[in-house]
Design an enzyme around this catalytic site. Sequence first.
Site, PDB file in Angstrom:
ATOM      1  N   LYS A  54      76.375   2.563 -76.412  1.00  0.00           N
ATOM      2  CA  LYS A  54      75.047   2.990 -77.223  1.00  0.00           C
ATOM      3  C   LYS A  54      75.776   3.702 -78.545  1.00  0.00           C
ATOM      4  CE  LYS A  54      72.007   3.909 -73.462  1.00  0.00           C
ATOM      5  NZ  LYS A  54      71.276   4.661 -72.573  1.00  0.00           N
ATOM      6  N   GLN A  98      71.514  10.879 -71.213  1.00  0.00           N
ATOM      7  CA  GLN A  98      71.595   9.747 -70.198  1.00  0.00           C
ATOM      8  C   GLN A  98      71.280  10.045 -68.678  1.00  0.00           C
ATOM      9  OE1 GLN A  98      72.543   6.635 -71.126  1.00  0.00           O
ATOM     10  NE2 GLN A  98      73.026   5.902 -69.206  1.00  0.00           N
ATOM     11  N   ASP A 121      64.114   7.869 -75.995  1.00  0.00           N
ATOM     12  CA  ASP A 121      64.175   7.061 -74.612  1.00  0.00           C
ATOM     13  C   ASP A 121      62.669   6.788 -74.484  1.00  0.00           C
ATOM     14  OD1 ASP A 121      66.252   6.312 -73.253  1.00  0.00           O
ATOM     15  OD2 ASP A 121      67.019   8.193 -72.619  1.00  0.00           O
TER      16      ASP A 121
END
Length: 280
Positions: A54, A98, A121
């Site tokens: 990412k 994460q 997200d």
Amino acid sequence: MTAQILDGNDIAQKEMQTIKQSVEERQRQGLRAPGLAVILVGNDPASKLYVQKKRNACHAVGFHSQAHDYPADLPEDTLLNKIDELNDSAHIDGILVQLPLPSHISTEKVLERIAPHKDVDGFHPYNLGKLAQNQPGLRPCTPCGIMTLLSHTSVNLQGAQACMVGASRIVGRPMALELLNHEATISICHRFTKDVPYHVSKADILIVAVGQPQLVKGDWIKPGAVVIDVGINRLTDGRIVGDVDFEQAKSRAAWLTPVPGGVGPMTVVSLLKNTLMAAN
Ligand code: GUN
């Protein structure tokens, strides 16, 4: 039948070029580069690898990328305070924590602390609620990337029979909502589903996200189906395989994603798209 391969690397590369051009256009207008903060807690090797991908992708398109790496014993309050600080930061448009988090930290508390307009997200209850109402804002990245992959096939989603194997927060549940929003009929299989092969065999569109190597056999698959394999599993001999038996599926499906190089790159590019959207 030999399936056409849905090359996620190729599609994602093309989308990254478009994102890069948008960043350059913003800069011509005197606007700063979009900023993404990625928070990693602990030392899980798979999470470290995903986070690195990412961050690399951010650099490739000219985003400002902030890394916040913490040890596994990070107190929950310290993480929540960092999220508050990033919510208030004028340089940061997107915040990603994460998952999974260590068990002493409440995932729900953390996801709800992220300001919905910076939730790249798409896991905040506000954004999931908007998706459930077919009013999507920031959408979960893997399902969003899969929708892009499906748009590169000849499949017509309206009225199609879809089967989602796996009901996770990250993939299965939001994926089912995406398909519903595009007027497909969906069955969602999970660990208590009695006859998974039956549901799979009815599907024009099959999406598998369970993390069990080669669970789905070729003869379960409806001939001519579009098969999207989200799984990434390492076998004892070191090989990386998906949740679908790729060689068997190749002679049944019309379209098939490889592992690796299918869904993974599309997840990353969707994160970039969300960050750009949040910045704009
Ligand atoms: N862990 C596995 N997939 C994801 C994802 O898409 N986002 C986050 N935050 N964590 C993950």
